[in-house]
Motif scaffolding. Structure first.
Motif, PDB file in Angstrom:
ATOM      1  N   TYR A  16       0.841  -1.249  -0.154  1.00 48.69           N
ATOM      2  CA  TYR A  16      -0.073   0.056   0.156  1.00 48.69           C
ATOM      3  C   TYR A  16       0.924   1.448   0.013  1.00 48.69           C
ATOM      4  O   TYR A  16       1.933   1.275   0.464  1.00 48.69           O
ATOM      5  N   ASP A  17       0.279   2.382  -0.518  1.00 47.65           N
ATOM      6  CA  ASP A  17       1.004   3.645  -0.585  1.00 47.65           C
ATOM      7  C   ASP A  17       0.891   4.291   0.636  1.00 47.65           C
ATOM      8  O   ASP A  17       1.709   5.123   1.087  1.00 47.65           O
ATOM      9  N   LEU A  18      -0.296   4.258   1.384  1.00 46.77           N
ATOM     10  CA  LEU A  18      -0.210   4.692   2.813  1.00 46.77           C
ATOM     11  C   LEU A  18      -1.366   4.033   3.564  1.00 46.77           C
ATOM     12  O   LEU A  18      -2.342   3.518   3.063  1.00 46.77           O
ATOM     13  N   ILE A  19      -1.138   4.035   4.935  1.00 52.20           N
ATOM     14  CA  ILE A  19      -2.076   3.239   5.749  1.00 52.20           C
ATOM     15  C   ILE A  19      -2.511   4.287   6.763  1.00 52.20           C
ATOM     16  O   ILE A  19      -1.904   5.175   7.128  1.00 52.20           O
ATOM     17  N   HIS A  20      -3.871   4.259   6.836  1.00 55.24           N
ATOM     18  CA  HIS A  20      -4.676   5.272   7.872  1.00 55.24           C
ATOM     19  C   HIS A  20      -5.204   4.193   8.831  1.00 55.24           C
ATOM     20  O   HIS A  20      -6.088   3.467   8.642  1.00 55.24           O
ATOM     21  N   ALA A  21      -4.688   4.340  10.210  1.00 53.63           N
ATOM     22  CA  ALA A  21      -4.860   3.465  11.021  1.00 53.63           C
ATOM     23  C   ALA A  21      -6.020   4.355  12.252  1.00 53.63           C
ATOM     24  O   ALA A  21      -6.040   5.349  12.250  1.00 53.63           O
ATOM     25  N   HIS A  22      -7.084   3.396  12.493  1.00 51.41           N
ATOM     26  CA  HIS A  22      -8.018   4.111  13.730  1.00 51.41           C
ATOM     27  C   HIS A  22      -8.013   3.561  14.845  1.00 51.41           C
ATOM     28  O   HIS A  22      -9.125   3.821  15.707  1.00 51.41           O
ATOM     29  N   HIS A  23      -7.162   2.858  15.269  1.00 54.11           N
ATOM     30  CA  HIS A  23      -6.754   2.213  16.671  1.00 54.11           C
ATOM     31  C   HIS A  23      -5.467   2.076  17.029  1.00 54.11           C
ATOM     32  O   HIS A  23      -4.860   1.794  16.153  1.00 54.11           O
ATOM     33  N   PRO A  24      -4.932   2.340  18.275  1.00 55.26           N
ATOM     34  CA  PRO A  24      -3.609   2.112  18.544  1.00 55.26           C
ATOM     35  C   PRO A  24      -2.913   0.796  18.202  1.00 55.26           C
ATOM     36  O   PRO A  24      -1.891   0.833  17.525  1.00 55.26           O
ATOM     37  N   ILE A  25      -3.759  -0.136  18.496  1.00 54.49           N
ATOM     38  CA  ILE A  25      -3.319  -1.430  18.211  1.00 54.49           C
ATOM     39  C   ILE A  25      -2.837  -1.558  16.392  1.00 54.49           C
ATOM     40  O   ILE A  25      -1.953  -2.224  16.214  1.00 54.49           O
ATOM     41  N   ALA A  26      -3.980  -1.111  15.887  1.00 55.45           N
ATOM     42  CA  ALA A  26      -3.830  -1.224  14.407  1.00 55.45           C
ATOM     43  C   ALA A  26      -2.748  -0.524  13.957  1.00 55.45           C
ATOM     44  O   ALA A  26      -1.886  -0.832  12.836  1.00 55.45           O
ATOM     45  N   GLY A  27      -2.476   0.791  14.396  1.00 60.72           N
ATOM     46  CA  GLY A  27      -1.494   1.568  13.848  1.00 60.72           C
ATOM     47  C   GLY A  27       0.123   0.888  14.123  1.00 60.72           C
ATOM     48  O   GLY A  27       1.087   1.163  13.310  1.00 60.72           O
ATOM     49  N   MET A  28       0.192   0.708  15.623  1.00 59.95           N
ATOM     50  CA  MET A  28       1.588   0.295  15.821  1.00 59.95           C
ATOM     51  C   MET A  28       1.740  -1.139  14.983  1.00 59.95           C
ATOM     52  O   MET A  28       2.834  -1.411  14.737  1.00 59.95           O
ATOM     53  N   ALA A  29       0.755  -2.037  14.949  1.00 55.58           N
ATOM     54  CA  ALA A  29       1.074  -3.212  14.251  1.00 55.58           C
ATOM     55  C   ALA A  29       1.565  -3.183  12.774  1.00 55.58           C
ATOM     56  O   ALA A  29       2.075  -3.701  12.328  1.00 55.58           O
TER      57      ALA A  29
END
Length: 378
Positions: A90-103
Motif C-alpha cells: 500500500y502507498d499509505l495506511i490510515h489506522a483508527h486504533h492504536p493497536i492497528a497503527g502500531m502493528a
C-alpha cells in the motif's frame, strides 16, 4: 493511490469509526484511488508469538498487569494476522486504533502511516471502574500516545478537546491535526411526525462512562413532576442489568424501553423527538451528530466533543456532568415546549450538515493522503 484503512473492530460495530470509515470507500472509488479495509476478527486469540517492540518506553514495567498483558497479546495477534493476510503493498495506511497503527508500522515500517485516535481507552476504563487513575494500566495506555507519535507521519484526532487531552503525553502537541468524523447525509432522512407523548432516545454502550444512571435519575424527577415521556435506550453492555434494576427501583421501568444492540439506529431515530446522553467523557460523540442529522433536539453533558458540537440554547442544551437535577431541568424545557424543541432540532440539523458532512471529511483526508502518500508508479 493504494490506501488501507486499518481498523480494530469490524466496520459494523457501533462507534465513531463505523459511522464514517465504511462509507469512505464509495467516495474514494475511482481510477486515482483504491481503498481497502482491514481489521482483526474476534476469533483471532493468542496467535502472535513475537516479542513486541515499543520504541518510546519499556512495557515490561507494566507486564504484571493482566489488562496490559491482554492488550499486548492482542497487539502481537494483530501483527500475526497482518503477516498472514496482507499480500500486496500500500502507498499509505490510515489506522483508527492504536493497536492497528502500531502493528501496521511493525510489519510495514517503510509505508507512511496516518494515525487517528478516536477515543481514550484508559479514560473509559477509569470511568468504568476497571483500573485506577495513575495505576500501571493507566500509565501503560497513556504511554501509547507518544509511541503513536513516534511511528506515525501524522497524528490525528476528532476534536479540539481530545487533542488537548493527548497533549501532555506527546512531544509535539502543536502538530496534532483535527479531522472530525463525517457522516453520509444519505443515511439520515428526517421525517415530519407528531408524537403525543415526547419520545426520548439514547444510543450508546451500556457502561458507567455514558452516565445513564444520571439519565435515569433525571427521568425519575420528570415523572415526579408529572411529565409524560418514553425513554428508549438502544445499546447493550455490562451495565444493562444494573440499569434495568435501577429503573424499577426508581419507578420508571414502564416508561423505559431497553432495546439491546441495534445495528442501524439511524433508520428509526428520526421518529423520536429528543436525543439525550449525559456522558462522563466523550472524545467526539458521533451519535450527537447522527441525532442532529435526524433532526432531533439534543441534550448532552458539557464534556469533550459534545461541548464542541452543542452551543447551549442554540442547537441543543448542555448540562454539567454528574448533575441529574440540571439534566432533568433541561429535559423539562424541551418536553414542555414543542416549538422550542423544533427550533433547537432544526438548528442542530443545519450545523451538522455544514460541519460534519462526509464530503467535507473526504476532502480533508484526500489532501492529507496526497501529502504523505507515495504512489509506487510515480
Amino acid at each position: 493511490m493504494r490506501l488501507l484503512q486499518a481498523l480494530f473492530f469490524p466496520p459494523e460495530q457501533p462507534g465513531g469509526v463505523s459511522s464514517m470509515i465504511p462509507y469512505l470507500q464509495e467516495r474514494f472509488h475511482s481510477a486515482r484511488w483504491e481503498m481497502d479495509m482491514f481489521w482483526l476478527p474476534k476469533r483471532i486469540r493468542d496467535k502472535g508469538q513475537e516479542e513486541p517492540v515499543f520504541h518510546t518506553f519499556d512495557w515490561h514495567e507494566y507486564a504484571h498487569s493482566p489488562i496490559v498483558q491482554k492488550y499486548v497479546q492482542t497487539y502481537v495477534d494483530y501483527i500475526w494476522w497482518i503477516r498472514l493476510r496482507i499480500q500486496k503493498p500500500y502507498d499509505l495506511i490510515h489506522a483508527h486504533h492504536p493497536i492497528a497503527g502500531m502493528a501496521m508500522k511493525a510489519v510495514f515500517p517503510q509505508t507512511p502511516l496516518v494515525q487517528t485516535v478516536h477515543s481514550s481507552y484508559e479514560r473509559e476504563l477509569i470511568l468504568n471502574g476497571r483500573i485506577q487513575e495513575g495505576g500501571p494500566e493507566h500509565r501503560f495506555l497513556s504511554s501509547l500516545y507518544r509511541e503513536l507519535e513516534y511511528v506515525s507521519e501524522q497524528l490525528l484526532t476528532v476534536s479540539q478537546s481530545f487533542a488537548e487531552y493527548m497533549s501532555p503525553y506527546i512531544e509535539r502537541p502543536q502538530d496534532i491535526e483535527i479531522i472530525r468524523n463525517g457522516f453520509d447525509e444519505k443515511r439520515f432522512k428526517p421525517v415530519p411526525h407528531e408524537n403525543k407523548v415526547p419520545q426520548l432516545i439514547t444510543v450508546c454502550r451500556l457502561v458507567p462512562a455514558k452516565g445513564l444512571d444520571i439519565l435515569l435519575l433525571a427521568c425519575a424527577e420528570l415523572k415526579r413532576k408529572g411529565y409524560d415521556y418514553v425513554l428508549h435506550i438502544i445499546g447493550d453492555g455490562p451495565s444493562r442489568e444494573e440499569l434495568e434494576s435501577m429503573a424499577k427501583e426508581l419507578g420508571i421501568y414502564q416508561e423505559t424501553i431497553f432495546y439491546g444492540y441495534t445495528l442501524h439506529p439511524e433508520e428509526f431515530m428520526p421518529f423520536f423527538d429528543i436525543f439525550v446522553l449525559p456522558s462522563r467523557a466523550e472524545a467526539f460523540g458521533s451519535v450527537f451528530a447522527e441525532a442532529a442529522l435526524s433532526c432531533l433536539a439534543l441534550v448532552g453533558s458539557e464534556v469533550g466533543g459534545i461541548a464542541e458540537q452543542i452551543e447551549d440554547g442554540v442547537n441543543g442544551l448542555l448540562v454539567p456532568s454528574e448533575d441529574p437535577q440540571a439534566l432533568s431541568e433541561a429535559l423539562e424545557k424541551v418536553i414542555s415546549d414543542p416549538q422550542y424543541r423544533y427550533e433547537l432540532a432544526r438548528t442542530a440539523w443545519d450545523k451538522a450538515k455544514n460541519q460534519y458532512s462526509l464530503s467535507k471529511s473526504v476532502l480533508e483526508l484526500k489532501k492529507l493522503y496526497l501529502k504523505y502518500g507515495t504512489p509506487a508508479d510515480n
